[in-house]
Each structure stands twice: as structure tokens, then as C-alpha cells.
Design a protein around this motif. Sequence first.
Motif, mmCIF file in Angstrom:
data_model
loop_
_atom_site.group_PDB
_atom_site.id
_atom_site.type_symbol
_atom_site.label_atom_id
_atom_site.label_comp_id
_atom_site.label_asym_id
_atom_site.label_seq_id
_atom_site.Cartn_x
_atom_site.Cartn_y
_atom_site.Cartn_z
ATOM 1 N N LYS A 1 0.828 -1.212 0.000
ATOM 2 C CA LYS A 1 0.000 0.000 0.000
ATOM 3 C C LYS A 1 0.860 1.259 0.000
ATOM 4 O O LYS A 1 0.582 2.224 -0.721
ATOM 5 C CB LYS A 1 -0.948 -0.022 1.209
ATOM 6 N N ILE B 1 -7.719 2.332 6.571
ATOM 7 C CA ILE B 1 -7.858 1.001 5.986
ATOM 8 C C ILE B 1 -7.779 0.002 7.126
ATOM 9 O O ILE B 1 -6.722 -0.149 7.756
ATOM 10 C CB ILE B 1 -6.726 0.732 4.965
ATOM 11 N N ILE C 1 -8.487 2.877 -2.349
ATOM 12 C CA ILE C 1 -7.738 3.809 -1.495
ATOM 13 C C ILE C 1 -7.482 5.113 -2.240
ATOM 14 O O ILE C 1 -7.748 6.208 -1.718
ATOM 15 C CB ILE C 1 -6.409 3.176 -1.034
#
Length: 251
Positions: free
Chosen positions: A41, A124, A238
Motif C-alpha cells: 500500500k 484502511i 484507497i
Amino acid sequence: MSLPDYLHTPHGRRIAYHQSAGTGPGVVFLGGFNSDMGGTKATYLQDWAERTGRAYLRFDYSGHGDSSEKFEDGCIGHWAEDAACAISELTEGPQILVGSSMGGWISLLMTQRITARVAGLVTIAAAPDFTEDSMWDSFTDTQRAEVMEQGVTLLPSEYGDPYPITRRMIEDGRNQLVLRSPLPLPFPVRFLQGTDDADVDMSVALRLLDHATGPDMRLTLVKGADHRFSDPEELGLITAAIEEILTKIAP
């Protein structure tokens, strides 16, 4: 992969970071428990920021990744200090914080400690208060005794070596709780949560949504997504959340 730069904090810790120049508001990624800034990420967001010309910062808390200190010497309070120092010293103007798992908790602490610097929030699988609600509450009597009498217990992990959970971590965590008192979030907020997350139950996201207050707050549940939240569709969610916040706060 380029070598990190380092920030020396007033607390005597050396924080490793990577930073991309670009336009503001910038984006700051706050990683998870025993994770590091080289994860999927964090690096995906750097690629996105460089493609779009957005200022971006990712860093390792002390005891994580390339930063100084031992993991077992750290605690939520130390890692929040690291985050506040990195954001304050390395970025300019308002920032959108993207917090993953423990980073979600840290980012919520940032909304209280450096409030003026936070323009938006994406979490998240946020794990606020997990040292108390997930760890301590689920520990066996033996594990609690090990923490209190020996100072540490080893918690099995599916991601590698067991996590050393120290008495300092548990006791300090009680000074950092965010779900026991008002939690105003006066900016756009997007919570992302997988329904198949085995580490942070969906009920945590619902509790956070119910507890926090703010004018623009949404929770997206992704059926079948696990705690990693790192497949291409999930990563796209995201950046979509960040881009939506940017449209709302652009001058």
C-alpha cells in the motif's frame, strides 16, 4: 529501491522516510503494527503520487523497518510521537492522512495532536484502541501474568515471528485510547474495511463510525477483502477515496 532519508526526533529516535515532492495538500501514509514503509500500500501510493504530481510521505516508526530502536522498546505513544514529528517537520500545509490498521489509530491521534495540519483522513482496517480491546481483553490469564510479572508475552502471528507484547505497550496504550472520549473529525473522512478481515473485525469499523463525529464521514465495506487490502481493486479504492477528498477540499 532508493535508500531512505532520516529524521532525528527530539526524543532521540532516527526515523527513516521516503518523500516525493508535489502539489498540496500532501498525502502521508501511516503503516501498521510491526509493518514498514516498503509494503504494497505504501509503495503503491508513492507511485500514484508521483504519477499525479502529489506531495507524498511514507516513513517507518521507531522499531520498525529502517528506523532506529528495538520494536519491543516501543509503544503507541512513541509511534504517535514519531508520526507527529515526521508530519510536522517534513511536510508543509494541510495533509491527507492514510492510516492502515494501527496506522488508523495513529492517524486518529494526529487529528487531536496536530489538528490544524489534517485536511482529510482515509483509514484502511483501522484498529483504534487495539492494545486494550483486542489484545488485553483476549489474553489468557497466563498471558496477562506474563505481561505484568515478566514484562512481555509473545503473541503468535501469521505474518512471521511472534510479536513481543510488553507491559509498556499495554499500559501506554491506555493513555492513547480514542474510543472512550469525544472524537471530532471536522473534515472529509473515508473508512475502508474488508468483511473477511481476520485481524480487525468489521465491528471495529462500525464502532468507529458510530463513535466519531463529523460533517462528511463514510464507511465502505468490501465483501471478501482481508486485512492486507492490497489487491488491485482494493488499492484503487484507497486512491479513489483520496481523490474524492481532494475534490472536496480543493480551493
